[in-house]
Design a protein around this motif. Structure first.
Motif, PDB file in Angstrom:
ATOM      1  N   UNK A  54       1.102  26.373  30.211  1.00 25.07           N
ATOM      2  CA  UNK A  54       1.920  25.866  31.326  1.00 25.07           C
ATOM      3  C   UNK A  54       1.151  25.941  32.637  1.00 25.07           C
ATOM      4  N   UNK A  55       0.542  27.093  32.888  1.00 25.81           N
ATOM      5  CA  UNK A  55      -0.203  27.260  34.139  1.00 25.81           C
ATOM      6  C   UNK A  55      -1.461  26.398  34.138  1.00 25.81           C
ATOM      7  N   UNK A  56      -2.139  26.325  33.003  1.00 26.71           N
ATOM      8  CA  UNK A  56      -3.333  25.505  32.914  1.00 26.71           C
ATOM      9  C   UNK A  56      -3.040  24.045  33.174  1.00 26.71           C
ATOM     10  N   UNK A  57      -1.923  23.570  32.631  1.00 28.55           N
ATOM     11  CA  UNK A  57      -1.519  22.179  32.867  1.00 28.55           C
ATOM     12  C   UNK A  57      -1.256  21.928  34.341  1.00 28.55           C
ATOM     13  N   UNK A  58      -0.559  22.852  35.008  1.00 28.17           N
ATOM     14  CA  UNK A  58      -0.254  22.688  36.427  1.00 28.17           C
ATOM     15  C   UNK A  58      -1.534  22.659  37.263  1.00 28.17           C
ATOM     16  N   UNK A  59      -2.475  23.534  36.950  1.00 26.66           N
ATOM     17  CA  UNK A  59      -3.735  23.562  37.699  1.00 26.66           C
ATOM     18  C   UNK A  59      -4.526  22.277  37.504  1.00 26.66           C
ATOM     19  N   UNK A  60      -4.578  21.811  36.271  1.00 26.74           N
ATOM     20  CA  UNK A  60      -5.289  20.557  36.001  1.00 26.74           C
ATOM     21  C   UNK A  60      -4.627  19.392  36.730  1.00 26.74           C
TER      22      UNK A  60
END
Length: 237
Positions: A164-170
């Motif tokens: 979830x966090x990785x998707x938001x950062x990307x």
């Protein structure tokens, strides 16, 4: 004796903002429960049960809709009670509609405006629907402050999955070490920290932070205090 000033830390380029309970005030949900004939204190376990079930389904590879889980959580909480509403489906919808119209905590609008004025990008990352966050920001007059609304409904998984966090950062084009997650929920911050983000704990109730989870980089009592801490720290890192 004067209160100690908040600590200052280097500001990140991006703040990811949790929405439910972090930005929104859940206390009016007690009225919704009372309006359908149930005790107001059931609002808190209803919300916690909804989030718990979402996390459990994330572990098994599912990505459920918050509203669907909220209705199911209401049924599980109310069914079998002597004071249960005769029409559980209608009562659950009444609670969900209330959830869609919650107000901001009083510290949120001035705090977010100060953070944006300090040059920090603001993006929400919620397990709820985009409509919940968009309505909340619109009612608070913050559409011009928060640059985008992200929801785990569009992510590979619910928080606190690293995905979830990785998707938001990307999506935002920012590296983990230049972002900070802000929430009132330790589980959310623990997940963000494990994904490499810095974290800020908004401890309005003075509840403290569980020692079993990775400690936050910053603990503040409000968003206004968060802005004082970050915007006095010499600008973005």
């Amino acid at each position: 004796m004067d209160a100690a000033p908040p600590p200052t830390v280097p500001a990140p380029a991006l703040l990811l903002l949790d929405v439910n309970e972090t930005l929104s005030d859940l206390s009016p949900l007690s009225d919704r429960f009372e309006e359908v004939g149930l005790p107001g204190h059931l609002a808190a376990p209803w919300f916690l049960g909804t989030v718990r079930d979402g996390m459990a389904m994330t572990v098994t590879g599912d990505n459920p809709a918050f509203a669907d889980l909220g209705r199911a959580s209401f049924h599980a909480l109310a069914a079998g009670r002597a004071d249960a509403p005769a029409d559980l489906a209608t009562a659950a919808d009444h609670v969900i509609r209330g959830f869609m119209g919650l107000p901001l905590h009083p510290d949120v609008a001035p705090g977010l405006r100060a953070l944006a004025h300090g040059g920090i990008r603001l993006v929400t990352l919620s397990v709820g629907s985009a409509a919940v966050a968009e309505g909340l920001l619109e009612r608070g007059g913050l559409e011009d402050v928060v640059e985008r609304v992200l929801t785990c409904a569009d992510a590979p998984a619910w928080k606190p999955s690293p995905a979830a966090y990785g998707w938001a950062l990307e999506t935002c084009g920012v590296s983990a070490d230049d972002a900070m997650m802000v929430a009132v929920h330790p589980w959310d911050l623990h997940g963000a920290a494990r994904a490499g983000l810095r974290t800020a704990y908004v401890d309005r109730a003075g509840a403290g932070y569980p020692p079993t989870m990775q400690a936050p980089d910053l603990t503040v009592p409000s968003f206004t205090a968060l802005a004082e801490s970050l915007c006095a720290g010499g600008g973005t890192a």
